[in-house]
Structure formats: C-alpha cells, structure tokens
Design a protein around this motif. Structure first.
Motif, PDB file in Angstrom:
ATOM      1  N   ALA A  89       0.857  -1.195   0.000  1.00 33.70           N
ATOM      2  CA  ALA A  89       0.000   0.000   0.000  1.00 33.70           C
ATOM      3  C   ALA A  89       0.886   1.235   0.000  1.00 33.70           C
ATOM      4  CB  ALA A  89      -0.920  -0.007   1.216  1.00 33.70           C
ATOM      5  N   LEU A  90       1.024   1.863  -1.151  1.00 29.96           N
ATOM      6  CA  LEU A  90       1.787   3.103  -1.277  1.00 29.96           C
ATOM      7  C   LEU A  90       0.869   4.284  -0.958  1.00 29.96           C
ATOM      8  CD1 LEU A  90       3.607   2.449  -4.679  1.00 29.96           C
ATOM      9  CD2 LEU A  90       4.490   2.008  -2.398  1.00 29.96           C
ATOM     10  N   ALA A  91       1.428   5.313  -0.352  1.00 30.86           N
ATOM     11  CA  ALA A  91       0.646   6.513  -0.038  1.00 30.86           C
ATOM     12  C   ALA A  91       1.193   7.700  -0.814  1.00 30.86           C
ATOM     13  CB  ALA A  91       0.693   6.799   1.467  1.00 30.86           C
ATOM     14  N   LEU A  92       0.304   8.523  -1.342  1.00 34.28           N
ATOM     15  CA  LEU A  92       0.678   9.748  -2.045  1.00 34.28           C
ATOM     16  C   LEU A  92       0.530  10.916  -1.072  1.00 34.28           C
ATOM     17  CD1 LEU A  92      -1.234   8.917  -5.339  1.00 34.28           C
ATOM     18  CD2 LEU A  92       1.256   8.952  -5.059  1.00 34.28           C
ATOM     19  N   LEU A  93       1.652  11.516  -0.703  1.00 31.66           N
ATOM     20  CA  LEU A  93       1.682  12.564   0.317  1.00 31.66           C
ATOM     21  C   LEU A  93       1.985  13.910  -0.333  1.00 31.66           C
ATOM     22  CD1 LEU A  93       3.915  10.680   2.937  1.00 31.66           C
ATOM     23  CD2 LEU A  93       1.439  10.471   2.559  1.00 31.66           C
ATOM     24  N   ARG A  94       1.151  14.909  -0.067  1.00 33.03           N
ATOM     25  CA  ARG A  94       1.340  16.246  -0.633  1.00 33.03           C
ATOM     26  C   ARG A  94       2.257  17.066   0.265  1.00 33.03           C
ATOM     27  NH1 ARG A  94      -0.272  16.784  -5.798  1.00 33.03           N
ATOM     28  NH2 ARG A  94      -0.586  19.016  -5.472  1.00 33.03           N
ATOM     29  N   VAL A  95       3.320  17.630  -0.324  1.00 37.15           N
ATOM     30  CA  VAL A  95       4.204  18.542   0.390  1.00 37.15           C
ATOM     31  C   VAL A  95       4.509  19.713  -0.541  1.00 37.15           C
ATOM     32  CG1 VAL A  95       5.245  16.652   1.710  1.00 37.15           C
ATOM     33  CG2 VAL A  95       6.375  17.475  -0.364  1.00 37.15           C
ATOM     34  N   SER A  96       5.120  20.759   0.018  1.00 37.46           N
ATOM     35  CA  SER A  96       5.504  21.933  -0.757  1.00 37.46           C
ATOM     36  C   SER A  96       7.013  21.951  -0.921  1.00 37.46           C
ATOM     37  CB  SER A  96       5.029  23.204  -0.049  1.00 37.46           C
ATOM     38  OG  SER A  96       5.426  24.355  -0.776  1.00 37.46           O
ATOM     39  N   LEU A  97       7.467  22.165  -2.150  1.00 39.70           N
ATOM     40  CA  LEU A  97       8.895  22.200  -2.428  1.00 39.70           C
ATOM     41  C   LEU A  97       9.153  23.161  -3.587  1.00 39.70           C
ATOM     42  CD1 LEU A  97      11.530  20.820  -1.443  1.00 39.70           C
ATOM     43  CD2 LEU A  97      11.256  19.193  -3.316  1.00 39.70           C
ATOM     44  N   GLY A  98      10.033  24.122  -3.364  1.00 38.38           N
ATOM     45  CA  GLY A  98      10.344  25.076  -4.420  1.00 38.38           C
ATOM     46  C   GLY A  98       9.177  25.960  -4.793  1.00 38.38           C
ATOM     47  N   GLY A  99       8.303  26.243  -3.831  1.00 36.44           N
ATOM     48  CA  GLY A  99       7.180  27.130  -4.095  1.00 36.44           C
ATOM     49  C   GLY A  99       5.991  26.483  -4.757  1.00 36.44           C
ATOM     50  N   ARG A 100       5.978  25.165  -4.876  1.00 40.62           N
ATOM     51  CA  ARG A 100       4.816  24.499  -5.469  1.00 40.62           C
ATOM     52  C   ARG A 100       4.558  23.182  -4.755  1.00 40.62           C
ATOM     53  NH1 ARG A 100       6.191  20.611  -9.546  1.00 40.62           N
ATOM     54  NH2 ARG A 100       8.435  20.449  -9.863  1.00 40.62           N
ATOM     55  N   GLU A 101       3.345  22.690  -4.880  1.00 41.13           N
ATOM     56  CA  GLU A 101       2.988  21.414  -4.268  1.00 41.13           C
ATOM     57  C   GLU A 101       3.454  20.256  -5.139  1.00 41.13           C
ATOM     58  OE1 GLU A 101      -1.086  20.913  -3.187  1.00 41.13           O
ATOM     59  OE2 GLU A 101      -0.753  21.823  -1.221  1.00 41.13           O
TER      60      GLU A 101
END
Length: 310
Positions: A89-101
């Motif tokens: 079960a892979l999870a897709l995690l939203r983070v911010s990097l370089g000014g974009r998600e």
C-alpha cells in the motif's frame, strides 16, 4: 481498464511464475464499492497470515475513504487459485517544495504470506508499481519516502532509488531532503502509523518511539528484523536505532531514469531481448522524447525555462 488511457491506473500484470499482480491507483476514487471492498478484504487476508490475531488500525486497514483516495494498492494473487498472497500500500503525500505542491510516494506497508516468501516479490511490490507511476507522470523525477527498522528494506530502498538518505554513503541530506522530511513528520505521520508523541532526530533521520500510532504490532527486535545481504545496512540500523524503544529510519530519495534503469536491469537482464528493448526505450525517452513532452505540456513546471502556470 487500459493503464495508459485511464484517469487512474488499474492494471493487471504478470508477477512471476504462477502469479499476477493488480495495481490500482486511488482505489476509493477509481473502483466501484463492491470491488473496493473485495480488495480491502484481500489485503486483510494477507495480513492475517502474517500477524495472526493481531491487527493493524492505520492506513488502508482503517477503511477511511480519504486515505484510500491517496493510496496505490498492489495485490499479488496466485493465478491458479486467485488467492491473495502479498500486497503493498503506497501513499501519495502532498508537500511543498520550491514554491509548489508536489507528491511524495511513500513506500508504505508490504506484507507477503509465508508460503510466497523468498520469491523476489519485493521487486514487484515496490519497483514495478513505482516505475509504472513514474512513467505515468511522464518520467519526471518523483520523490519517495520509506519508514522502517528492517535492514532488508533499508538496503532495498538504498539500492533501488536515487539520492537516498540515509542509506547511500555518497548521499548527504540536502536542504530539500530536510524540507521534505519536516513536512512529512509534521503533516503525514498518521499515514505510516506513527503517533504524535514520537520524536524526530533530523540529524540522523531517525523517528524515535515510532510504534504508537496504530502500527504497534509491526515492532521488531533487531534479531527478528530481516537482514539484507549487504551487512552495512544491518550495521546502520544497529548503530542508529533503539529497537527496545521502537525507532525507525526515515529514508528519502527519488525515482528517476537511473532508478528505472536499475530496476529494469534487475528484473530483465540486459542480455535478454526484454532487457535490451527496455534499455533502448529508456535511452530514447531520456534523450529525445521526454524533453519534447515536457515542453509541450504547459500544465507542468519546467524549472527556470517555464515557471508554474498561473
């Protein structure tokens, strides 16, 4: 459903002799309720063969639709009996990097029924799914994360992916590594069963007292944890982790063209026709096709040449 044209991946592929794998992206959004319920029942059946009466309550086992809407499930079945024998079960995690998600692909939980162990299924459960998602995203580098105390997994991640820290001696923690790690620990620890009271040592990328958020039954001693063929990974875990307390390593890296080529070489030897064709396709994509695809797609960032579309 065709994996190349569907909005979300839902495809079945060979997974070795007598085995097939089904890979489904965001099952809560892509599957009918009955089909989703069957897949969850299948992964719980695999878990019972591993944990017995013990249960896990986090992630996909919670049955939460929000969790299942940012999950990629890979389930391996015995072709003859249709019995589930392994899952990831892979999870897709939203983070911010370089000014974009961006999305980080968390490698998540892998379980294999005892009778199917030793068959090289980790290459399917991790590598095949990751490569498929990488290609789906037009072969743009994709961040991956892994949380584990198992030396075999630490070594697999270090040897499969690129720019992995900790695990690859030549890779040091960059500012991007630290920024992604901070956001994962701040916003997403529930995705891998780590409670709010767990600490995080940013210098060592070690999560302290990690088994308090629903993953309690996964805690192991050093002797119980599966070892990698390269003893360096076992020594890394032994020196950095307190197994009595229940520590984990947080590994961060990327899947890119180099990682995809390494995976292809591992499952299809270069001397074989499949390996040769695959290598040529990767070289062609890297040298000619991908830059054109990336440039023509104005919905994506292309660094300083074309910033994010406003």
């Amino acid at each position: 459903m065709n994996a190349a044209t569907a909005r979300y991946i839902d495809t079945t592929l060979p997974a070795g002799r007598g085995l097939r794998s089904r890979i489904v992206e965001r099952p809560a959004l892509s599957l009918e309720p009955d089909d989703l319920a069957r897949m969850i029942a299948d992964i719980r059946a695999v878990a019972r063969t591993t944990l017995g009466e013990n249960e896990l309550t986090y992630g996909v086992f919670s049955g939460d639709r929000e969790t299942l809407s940012r999950t990629v499930l890979t389930v391996v079945y015995d072709t003859a009996s249709a019995e589930p024998v392994a899952f990831n079960a892979l999870a897709l995690l939203r983070v911010s990097l370089g000014g974009r998600e961006i999305e980080v692909l968390h490698l998540g939980l892998v379980m294999t029924a005892p009778k199917a162990r030793g068959g090289g299924l980790s290459a399917v459960l991790y590598g095949l799914t990751c490569v498929l998602l990488f290609v789906r995203r037009q072969c743009r580098p994709l961040w991956i994360s892994s949380v584990t105390q198992v030396p075999a997994v630490v070594g697999m991640v270090a040897e499969t992916f690129s720019d992995v820290h900790p695990g690859q001696p030549a890779t040091r923690a960059s500012f991007q590594h630290r920024l992604v790690a901070r956001q994962i620990m701040r916003h997403w620890r529930h995705a891998f069963g780590v409670g709010p009271e767990a600490g995080f040592d940013e210098e060592r990328f070690v999560i302290t007292d990690a088994y308090t958020g629903g993953s309690d039954n996964l805690k192991k001693t050093f002797d119980q944890a599966a070892k990698h063929r390269d003893p360096r990974y076992g020594e890394l875990c032994r020196l950095q982790l307190d197994y009595g307390r229940g520590d984990d390593l947080l590994q961060l890296g990327r899947i890119d063209m180099r990682a995809a080529a390494r995976y292809l070489a591992k499952v299809a030897p270069p001397a074989s026709v499949t390996g040769l064709v695959g290598r040529l396709a990767l070289m062609l994509a890297q040298g000619a096709v991908l830059p054109l695809i990336h440039w023509l797609d104005d919905t994506q960032s292309w660094g300083s040449l074309r910033p994010w579309k406003h």
